[in-house]
Design a protein around this motif. Structure first.
Motif, PDB file in Angstrom:
ATOM      1  N   TYR A 747       0.832  -1.205   0.000  1.00  0.00           N
ATOM      2  CA  TYR A 747       0.000   0.000   0.000  1.00  0.00           C
ATOM      3  C   TYR A 747       0.867   1.256   0.000  1.00  0.00           C
ATOM      4  O   TYR A 747       0.574   2.237  -0.699  1.00  0.00           O
ATOM      5  CB  TYR A 747      -0.918  -0.005   1.221  1.00  0.00           C
ATOM      6  CG  TYR A 747      -2.243  -0.699   1.017  1.00  0.00           C
ATOM      7  CD1 TYR A 747      -2.300  -1.997   0.488  1.00  0.00           C
ATOM      8  CD2 TYR A 747      -3.450  -0.088   1.357  1.00  0.00           C
ATOM      9  CE1 TYR A 747      -3.507  -2.650   0.310  1.00  0.00           C
ATOM     10  CE2 TYR A 747      -4.676  -0.730   1.177  1.00  0.00           C
ATOM     11  CZ  TYR A 747      -4.690  -2.008   0.647  1.00  0.00           C
ATOM     12  OH  TYR A 747      -5.891  -2.648   0.470  1.00  0.00           O
ATOM     13  N   GLU A 748       1.935   1.238   0.776  1.00  0.00           N
ATOM     14  CA  GLU A 748       2.821   2.418   0.833  1.00  0.00           C
ATOM     15  C   GLU A 748       3.492   2.667  -0.516  1.00  0.00           C
ATOM     16  O   GLU A 748       3.713   3.812  -0.914  1.00  0.00           O
ATOM     17  CB  GLU A 748       3.875   2.217   1.927  1.00  0.00           C
ATOM     18  CG  GLU A 748       3.303   2.370   3.333  1.00  0.00           C
ATOM     19  CD  GLU A 748       4.297   2.014   4.426  1.00  0.00           C
ATOM     20  OE1 GLU A 748       5.347   1.404   4.097  1.00  0.00           O
ATOM     21  OE2 GLU A 748       4.045   2.339   5.598  1.00  0.00           O
ATOM     22  N   GLU A 751       0.957   4.294  -2.608  1.00  0.00           N
ATOM     23  CA  GLU A 751       0.803   5.676  -2.126  1.00  0.00           C
ATOM     24  C   GLU A 751       1.906   6.566  -2.697  1.00  0.00           C
ATOM     25  O   GLU A 751       1.648   7.695  -3.147  1.00  0.00           O
ATOM     26  CB  GLU A 751       0.851   5.693  -0.601  1.00  0.00           C
ATOM     27  CG  GLU A 751       0.695   7.097  -0.002  1.00  0.00           C
ATOM     28  CD  GLU A 751       0.832   7.102   1.520  1.00  0.00           C
ATOM     29  OE1 GLU A 751       0.300   8.045   2.151  1.00  0.00           O
ATOM     30  OE2 GLU A 751       1.471   6.180   2.068  1.00  0.00           O
ATOM     31  N   ASP A 752       3.132   6.049  -2.703  1.00  0.00           N
ATOM     32  CA  ASP A 752       4.251   6.829  -3.219  1.00  0.00           C
ATOM     33  C   ASP A 752       4.070   7.098  -4.714  1.00  0.00           C
ATOM     34  O   ASP A 752       4.372   8.197  -5.198  1.00  0.00           O
ATOM     35  CB  ASP A 752       5.555   6.061  -2.967  1.00  0.00           C
ATOM     36  CG  ASP A 752       6.776   6.840  -3.404  1.00  0.00           C
ATOM     37  OD1 ASP A 752       7.083   7.863  -2.777  1.00  0.00           O
ATOM     38  OD2 ASP A 752       7.424   6.413  -4.393  1.00  0.00           O
ATOM     39  N   LYS A 755       1.401   9.827  -5.520  1.00  0.00           N
ATOM     40  CA  LYS A 755       1.821  11.207  -5.272  1.00  0.00           C
ATOM     41  C   LYS A 755       2.251  11.896  -6.563  1.00  0.00           C
ATOM     42  O   LYS A 755       2.187  13.123  -6.682  1.00  0.00           O
ATOM     43  CB  LYS A 755       2.980  11.234  -4.271  1.00  0.00           C
ATOM     44  CG  LYS A 755       2.581  10.894  -2.849  1.00  0.00           C
ATOM     45  CD  LYS A 755       3.803  10.835  -1.934  1.00  0.00           C
ATOM     46  CE  LYS A 755       3.425  10.423  -0.511  1.00  0.00           C
ATOM     47  NZ  LYS A 755       4.623  10.262   0.363  1.00  0.00           N
ATOM     48  N   LYS A 762      -9.153  10.808  -6.616  1.00  0.00           N
ATOM     49  CA  LYS A 762      -8.533   9.487  -6.496  1.00  0.00           C
ATOM     50  C   LYS A 762      -9.479   8.561  -5.734  1.00  0.00           C
ATOM     51  O   LYS A 762      -9.768   8.778  -4.565  1.00  0.00           O
ATOM     52  CB  LYS A 762      -7.184   9.595  -5.790  1.00  0.00           C
ATOM     53  CG  LYS A 762      -6.149  10.347  -6.633  1.00  0.00           C
ATOM     54  CD  LYS A 762      -4.821  10.538  -5.918  1.00  0.00           C
ATOM     55  CE  LYS A 762      -3.844  11.314  -6.808  1.00  0.00           C
ATOM     56  NZ  LYS A 762      -2.575  11.615  -6.114  1.00  0.00           N
ATOM     57  N   ILE A 783      -3.437   3.786   5.478  1.00  0.00           N
ATOM     58  CA  ILE A 783      -2.703   4.241   4.289  1.00  0.00           C
ATOM     59  C   ILE A 783      -3.692   4.597   3.177  1.00  0.00           C
ATOM     60  O   ILE A 783      -3.530   5.604   2.488  1.00  0.00           O
ATOM     61  CB  ILE A 783      -1.718   3.152   3.820  1.00  0.00           C
ATOM     62  CG1 ILE A 783      -0.681   2.861   4.906  1.00  0.00           C
ATOM     63  CG2 ILE A 783      -1.020   3.573   2.526  1.00  0.00           C
ATOM     64  CD1 ILE A 783       0.131   1.599   4.672  1.00  0.00           C
ATOM     65  N   ALA A 784      -4.741   3.775   3.029  1.00  0.00           N
ATOM     66  CA  ALA A 784      -5.767   4.067   2.030  1.00  0.00           C
ATOM     67  C   ALA A 784      -6.429   5.404   2.327  1.00  0.00           C
ATOM     68  O   ALA A 784      -6.711   6.195   1.414  1.00  0.00           O
ATOM     69  CB  ALA A 784      -6.799   2.947   2.004  1.00  0.00           C
ATOM     70  N   ARG A 786      -5.105   7.917   3.612  1.00  0.00           N
ATOM     71  CA  ARG A 786      -4.199   9.018   3.267  1.00  0.00           C
ATOM     72  C   ARG A 786      -4.151   9.262   1.763  1.00  0.00           C
ATOM     73  O   ARG A 786      -4.035  10.411   1.314  1.00  0.00           O
ATOM     74  CB  ARG A 786      -2.780   8.723   3.750  1.00  0.00           C
ATOM     75  CG  ARG A 786      -2.612   8.648   5.260  1.00  0.00           C
ATOM     76  CD  ARG A 786      -1.143   8.772   5.651  1.00  0.00           C
ATOM     77  NE  ARG A 786      -0.281   7.801   4.999  1.00  0.00           N
ATOM     78  CZ  ARG A 786       0.316   6.766   5.602  1.00  0.00           C
ATOM     79  NH1 ARG A 786       0.101   6.575   6.909  1.00  0.00           N
ATOM     80  NH2 ARG A 786       1.106   5.955   4.936  1.00  0.00           N
ATOM     81  N   MET A 787      -4.237   8.189   0.958  1.00  0.00           N
ATOM     82  CA  MET A 787      -3.953   8.375  -0.475  1.00  0.00           C
ATOM     83  C   MET A 787      -5.193   8.517  -1.354  1.00  0.00           C
ATOM     84  O   MET A 787      -5.077   8.892  -2.516  1.00  0.00           O
ATOM     85  CB  MET A 787      -3.066   7.227  -0.986  1.00  0.00           C
ATOM     86  CG  MET A 787      -3.655   5.828  -0.916  1.00  0.00           C
ATOM     87  SD  MET A 787      -2.505   4.624  -1.667  1.00  0.00           S
ATOM     88  CE  MET A 787      -3.122   3.090  -0.999  1.00  0.00           C
TER      89      MET A 787
END
Length: 876
Positions: A747-748, A751-752, A755, A762, A783-784, A786-787
């Motif tokens: 997931y991270e 996320e990256d 960006k 999104k 994490i979800a 956040r993104m």
């Protein structure tokens, strides 16, 4: 006590790299957890009485009797069961000694681990060891002899025969890998295009025409006679009339044997009268309608072994017999002879026990003897008509006594018949004289001759006759394996595997590779599904067209049955992150590291481990490996990279937008990361990491920088080539990304990447995986949160014992912890969730579906793309 699970580990594993064949039994001691052995009255005395040979077990004390001392001072029943399982296998002729017993994180539940020789026997030993321990605890009787006999039966049913086993042992001594093909004696040595096969002592080089000739005794005899090689006179018959004609012509004594027989089956020797001859004919015709009748040659029975047209051994064979002492009857003499420690059940010892059968009774009847007859002192009574070791015969090595003319003749015979492994049966007074002088003759020529009489003669020097077979299959300088690159880690395994495979294929090799979505040879999928275990690796290594293997190797297969290969040339560890923790006694990253490093520990001493310098747990083991190590990093200033540079070691780094190989301070750039399509113009940092790993592994194998660069430029990611790995589908007003990310690290990485993606909205489609820890599911939700601007929660296809509400609750808790006002809704079915997301997409939206069922999601999105294209065509 309760056995929860028994697993047979067949390759390098978490317990041992060298000892590949281990039984791992998960055992719940239940109430016995509260009763170590010193709290069980009389246990020491009972176990010592039942299995006194356990005294030889030194255990942790390091001295004989150490195990019994541990029982006296107190040890847990899992440890006792480990030692029982080892000892009963040893008593059954399978000498084993390695074992470990370790308590799991669950109190009272232990992993009992011990090695085995035959898998089925090892499993049986595990089950019986528990039963035996329970009997000893309760003071009940246990029939140890019955257990040992059963183990011997299992062993004889599944083991390789002595000839096959000797060739395998010789191959193993040369580090040549082997695979048993099926359950019989068909064996593959080596891997891929460099494999060789054999069955018993028939090799892949053995001529089928030669085997047919050897099996046709009349044709063999005629060919040898025409080549001026002495053979007994005689003829081929089909009935009593023919038998009478031949007997009248050549006279008694005669030998009667089936035309197509082997191993002495159906043969009658030294026949001296008409009634016995008729019985011999009837017996022979049970095996072949056509029967050979020939003159009986007096003398001794010799076997000469020729391999690759060179004589390697000779033995005098003596049929099973006893020698009278004037006191014991024949039955008693047989029993006495069978007590010889060299005799055993089946093929377990140098000699086989003598069994009384029809052949025995017929021979005794000719002497007018019964089993109650007491032979005279010194009288030799033969109990079998043939000298086969499998029926109790003995052998005397005479290799060094064979006359040079007889050696030349034997080597000629192997060429005349055409056999690469040739057993020649000779009847003669001796082999020290040429046969033309001794009056001897060639009785038979055998394809697939047994090696046992030469490997372990009852008298004389043992001969390693397996060595020339392996020399023939693999002459000096001939490779027996193929290059193997094994890829493991938490994230990035599949893409790294595919990248390396593409580089290998682009350099002219026929590559076989395994991934989490299927087995491939040259990009052709042969088997669909998660194929990252040992059976899939073996599939590739057994394929005779494969020149290079790249094997994705996941934790599940390692834990289930070990690796599917003995050694690899390069092991790649992408990273070690939280995933599947809490399962199979893997509770934290330290436990997971132990599993992943099995791949690196299997790397050849002169091979390479490729490791991620940015990954903490990978770097914890970097100094513990017994091979060369190279590392990669996204940061040139990583402390590990600086240390390696100072030491002049090889690394691969992402610097100033380039993928670069470094050796010390020396740099050579493979190319700009953004020029490699898999990196999504350099926006997908985690894909750059995969490129670093693949480039470094390829460079260490020996591929050129330019070849690696060109290969990376031509690797075009797509739903077909890299399904579920950052697959982006473009529509007129929005885009859809499908990816297999299913843990926090995955997931991270997404996320990256997001960006760097411009969009008006999104939208994320996510789910929680049932076999992850609560904290991992919650973190994925966070994490979800956040993104994404909007989230659709769907249900995992496989809930793995959890309820939908429970998983969804953890995800929602994580979303709320993200500290961002994000709207979400729950749509259970993935297809419905995707349809809903595409239906609500605005101009410039970017939909990300983190899917566990990649093929379904891709099919739906491609269907929508096709529909949009058709509508455009209609409008035009």
């Amino acid at each position: 006590m309760k056995i929860e699970k028994i697993q047979a580990l067949r390759g390098p594993n978490i317990w041992s790299i060298r000892r590949k064949k281990l039984i791992q039994m998960r055992l719940d001691l239940e109430e016995m957890e509260n009763f170590p052995t010193n709290k069980i009255e009389g246990f020491r005395e009972r176990i010592e009485k039942l299995i006194p040979s356990l005294y030889s077990h030194r255990c942790s004390e390091g001295v004989e009797g150490g195990f019994f001392h541990r029982i006296e001072t107190g040890t847990w029943m899992g440890h006792v069961i480990e030692h029982i399982a080892l000892e009963i296998q040893t008593l059954a002729g399978m000498d084993v000694g390695f074992g470990r017993t370790r308590e799991t994180k669950t109190p009272g539940i232990y992993n009992v681990v011990f090695n085995y020789i035959e898998e089925n026997a090892g499993i049986y030993a595990a089950e019986e060891a528990v039963k035996m321990a329970e009997a000893l605890i309760n003071g009940e009787e246990y029939d140890l002899n019955a257990c040992i006999h059963r183990l011997k039966e299992i062993r004889e049913r599944v083991r390789l025969g002595p000839s096959t086993g000797s060739i395998v042992e010789e191959a193993v001594s040369r580090r040549i890998p082997w695979i048993r093909l099926g359950t019989n004696s068909l064996v593959q040595l080596g891997y891929g295009v460099n494999q060789q096969r054999f069955q018993a002592t028939i090799t892949g080089k053995t001529s089928s025409i030669a085997v047919d000739i050897a099996c046709n005794k009349e044709l063999t005899k005629r060919m040898l006679h025409d080549a001026a090689i002495p053979v007994p006179i005689g003829d081929l018959i089909v009935d009593e009339e023919g038998l009478d004609s031949v007997v009248r012509k050549i006279g008694y004594p005669v030998v009667i044997k089936p035309l197509d027989g082997n191993h002495g089956k159906g043969s009658s020797i030294n026949v001296n009268d008409w009634e016995t001859a008729k019985i011999g004919l009837e017996h022979a015709q049970k095996y072949s309608k056509k029967v050979i009748v020939e003159k009986y040659i007096t003398g001794y029975d010799f076997r000469v072994l020729v391999i690759n047209n060179k004589m390697v051994a000779a033995a005098r064979r003596v049929p099973a017999h006893v020698v009278g002492d004037g006191e014991l009857n024949l039955q008693q003499l047989i029993e006495k002879e069978n007590k010889d420690p060299r005799r055993g059940y089946g093929h377990e010892n140098v000699l086989t026990e003598i069994a009384v059968d029809k052949d025995t009774t017929e021979l005794l009847e000719k002497l007018q003897y019964t089993l109650e007859t007491i032979p005279h002192k010194g009288e030799i009574v033969y109990l079998k008509s043939t000298a086969n070791l499998s029926t109790g015969g003995t052998s005397i090595d005479v290799t060094d006594m064979v006359h040079p003319e007889n050696i030349t003749m034997a080597e000629r015979i192997s060429k005349i018949i055409g056999l690469d492994v040739c057993g020649i049966d000779i009847m003669a007074e001796n082999l020290t004289q040429p046969l033309k002088e001794s009056g001897g003759a060639i009785i038979e020529v055998n394809a697939a001759p047994g090696f046992r009489m030469h490997l372990a003669p009852s008298e004389g020097l043992p001969r390693n006759v397996a060595a020339p077979v392996v020399d023939m299959l693999y002459p000096q300088g001939k490779p027996f394996t193929i290059p193997i690159i094994a890829v493991t880690g938490t994230n990035g395994k599949t893409t790294t595997t595919r990248l390396i495979s593409h580089i290998v294929k682009s350099n002219g090799y026929r590559v076989g590779f395994t991934t989490s979505d299927g087995i491939y040879i040259q990009n052709t999928m042969l088997t669909k599904g998660d194929t990252t275990g040992p059976l899939s690796a073996e599939f590739i290594l057994k394929d005779p067209t494969v020149e290079f293997a790249v094997l994705e190797t996941a934790r599940g297969g390692i834990l289930r049955s070990g690796l599917g290969f003995s050694q690899c040339d390069i092991g790649v560890l992408t990273n070690i992150k939280e995933d599947h923790l809490g399962l199979n006694d893997i509770h934290n990253l330290k436990d997971l590291t132990k599993v992943k490093r099995v791949v690196l520990d299997s790397v050849k001493k002169n091979g390479w481990s490729v490791m991620n310098a940015d990954d903490e747990y990978s770097m914890r083991i970097v100094n513990d490996l017994h091979c060369n190590v190279a590392i990669f990093s996204m940061d040139e200033n990583n402390p590990h990279m600086k240390k390696f540079a100072k030491e002049g070691k090889i690394t691969c780094v992402y610097e100033e937008g380039f993928v670069t190989i470094k050796k010390g301070d020396w740099k050579i750039r493979i190319g700009k990361a953004k020029d490699f399509p898999i990196t999504m113009e350099g926006k997908a940092k985690f894909m750059i990491e995969n490129v670093l790993a693949a480039s470094l592994a390829s460079y260490l194998h020996g591929f050129g920088i330019e070849d690696i660069s060109n290969s990376l430029r031509t690797f075009l990611p797509s739903a077909q080539l890299t399904p579920g790995r950052l697959n982006v589908f473009k529509f007129k007003s929005f885009k859809v990304l499908i990816d297999f990310a299913h843990n926090p690290a995955g997931y991270e990485a997404i996320e990256d990447y997001l960006k760097n993606v411009e969009s008006t909205k999104k939208i994320g489609i996510i789910s929680g995986v049932g076999d992850r820890r609560d904290e991992d599911i919650k973190l994925c939700g966070k994490i979800a949160g956040r993104m994404f601007d909007y989230i659709i929660i769907r249900n995992e296809k496989h809930l793995r014992g959890r309820k939908e509400e429970e998983i969804n609750g953890l995800i929602i808790d994580g979303i709320n912890e993200a500290g961002k006002d994000v709207s979400y809704e729950i749509i259970p079915k993935e297809i419905d969730a995707l349809k809903h997301a595409m239906g609500m997409a605005e101009e410039g939206s970017f939909i990300t579906a983190l899917s566990d069922v990649i093929s379904n999601a891709i099919d739906l999105v491609q269907e929508y793309q096709a529909r949009e294209l058709q509508e455009d065509d209609k409008m035009q």
